[in-house]
Write a protein that holds these residues in place. Structure first.
Motif, PDB file in Angstrom:
ATOM      1  N   GLN A   1     107.563  38.922  43.613  1.00  0.00           N
ATOM      2  CA  GLN A   1     108.501  39.844  44.249  1.00  0.00           C
ATOM      3  C   GLN A   1     107.873  40.543  45.456  1.00  0.00           C
ATOM      4  OE1 GLN A   1     109.623  42.385  41.014  1.00  0.00           O
ATOM      5  NE2 GLN A   1     111.191  40.960  40.216  1.00  0.00           N
ATOM      6  N   ASN A   2     106.601  40.969  45.261  1.00  0.00           N
ATOM      7  CA  ASN A   2     105.919  41.646  46.372  1.00  0.00           C
ATOM      8  C   ASN A   2     105.735  40.706  47.559  1.00  0.00           C
ATOM      9  OD1 ASN A   2     105.721  44.031  44.950  1.00  0.00           O
ATOM     10  ND2 ASN A   2     103.691  43.555  44.108  1.00  0.00           N
ATOM     11  N   ARG A   3     105.397  39.476  47.296  1.00  0.00           N
ATOM     12  CA  ARG A   3     105.225  38.515  48.390  1.00  0.00           C
ATOM     13  C   ARG A   3     106.545  38.257  49.128  1.00  0.00           C
ATOM     14  NH1 ARG A   3     101.036  33.814  46.203  1.00  0.00           N
ATOM     15  NH2 ARG A   3      99.191  35.179  46.112  1.00  0.00           N
TER      16      ARG A   3
ATOM     17  N   LEU B   1     109.035  40.361  49.426  1.00  0.00           N
ATOM     18  CA  LEU B   1     109.302  41.556  50.212  1.00  0.00           C
ATOM     19  C   LEU B   1     108.463  41.592  51.478  1.00  0.00           C
ATOM     20  CD1 LEU B   1     109.565  44.283  47.396  1.00  0.00           C
ATOM     21  CD2 LEU B   1     111.421  43.403  48.826  1.00  0.00           C
ATOM     22  N   VAL B   2     107.175  41.212  51.335  1.00  0.00           N
ATOM     23  CA  VAL B   2     106.292  41.181  52.504  1.00  0.00           C
ATOM     24  C   VAL B   2     106.803  40.164  53.520  1.00  0.00           C
ATOM     25  CG1 VAL B   2     103.976  40.534  53.302  1.00  0.00           C
ATOM     26  CG2 VAL B   2     104.254  42.013  51.294  1.00  0.00           C
TER      27      VAL B   2
ATOM     28  N   ARG C   1     105.470  37.865  37.986  1.00  0.00           N
ATOM     29  CA  ARG C   1     106.800  38.125  38.551  1.00  0.00           C
ATOM     30  C   ARG C   1     106.721  39.213  39.627  1.00  0.00           C
ATOM     31  NH1 ARG C   1     109.101  39.474  34.204  1.00  0.00           N
ATOM     32  NH2 ARG C   1     109.785  37.393  33.575  1.00  0.00           N
ATOM     33  N   ARG C   2     105.950  40.271  39.330  1.00  0.00           N
ATOM     34  CA  ARG C   2     105.826  41.348  40.312  1.00  0.00           C
ATOM     35  C   ARG C   2     105.096  40.876  41.569  1.00  0.00           C
ATOM     36  NH1 ARG C   2     105.247  44.445  35.585  1.00  0.00           N
ATOM     37  NH2 ARG C   2     102.953  44.210  35.614  1.00  0.00           N
ATOM     38  N   ILE C   3     104.065  40.021  41.396  1.00  0.00           N
ATOM     39  CA  ILE C   3     103.340  39.477  42.553  1.00  0.00           C
ATOM     40  C   ILE C   3     104.285  38.670  43.442  1.00  0.00           C
ATOM     41  CG2 ILE C   3     101.566  37.819  43.237  1.00  0.00           C
ATOM     42  CD1 ILE C   3      99.953  38.742  40.774  1.00  0.00           C
TER      43      ILE C   3
END
Length: 217
Positions: free
Chosen positions: A190-192, A194-195, A186-188
């Protein structure tokens, strides 16, 4: 355990050979010498009985998979002991007859049929006693086998319970690992996202800057 049993076997063979020889000599002797020999044989027969009891105890300590062979050997020794006792009894009765004839004369011969009848009854009682003893031994062995089976079942049940506990622990660990991996994924994501958004904003800013710069000229 088997080495002790074999040592008892050797003692049994030596004693029974001596007893057989002495029983054969009893009818050929007379007086005090014969009396002493009868007493000596009686004592040695008692020693043989004690040996058989020790052998019986040793057999019960032998593992089940090997016990049948030793039980068979012990049974043959008990049969040999029975034969020795019968031979000694006949020899002793003959000896008693001789003593009574010396004391009572011809009157003693009139009781031969009674003695034969008593001997027959005694042998019947002994056979019944042996059958009861054999039945008791089988019952004891059956109880021992049952106890060992119950012990094995109890051990298997404990192993199964431990396996179930390990499976539950493994399942709990897998659930925990699954939750951790889900959180990381889930965090991965979310980070993608955002990027991607940041990249889009930067790209849009560059495009607008170039546009306004060209328009200004």
């Amino acid at each position: 355990m088997s080495s002790d049993f074999e040592a008892y076997e050797q003692d049994f063979g030596t004693l029974t050979a001596e007893i057989t020889n002495k029983i054969g000599r009893i009818p050929k002797l007379a007086g005090e010498e014969k009396t002493q020999l009868v007493l000596n044989v009686d004592k040695q027969l008692e020693e043989v009985r004690e040996l058989l009891e020790q052998m019986d105890l040793e057999v019960r300590e032998i593992p089940i998979q090997s016990r049948a062979m030793y039980n068979s050997r012990l049974k043959s020794y008990k049969q040999e002991m029975e034969k020795l006792e019968k031979d000694f009894k006949r020899s002793r009765i003959a000896y008693s007859d001789e003593v009574r004839n010396e004391l009572l004369g011809d009157d003693a011969s009139s009781s031969e049929n009674q003695r034969a009848h008593l001997l027959d009854n005694t042998e019947r009682l002994e056979r019944s006693s042996r059958r009861l003893e054999a039945g008791y031994q089988i019952a004891v062995e059956t109880e021992q086998v049952g106890q060992e089976i119950l012990a094995n079942l109890n051990s298997d049940r404990e192993k199964i319970q431990r396996s179930r506990e390990r499976l539950r622990e493994t399942d709990a660990n897998l659930g925990k690992s699954s939750r951790i991996l889900t959180g990381m994924l889930r965090r991965i994501i979310q980070n993608r996202v955002l990027v991607f958004i940041l990249g889009a904003i930067i790209l849009l800013t560059i495009v607008l800057a170039i546009y306004f710069n060209l328009r200004g000229h």
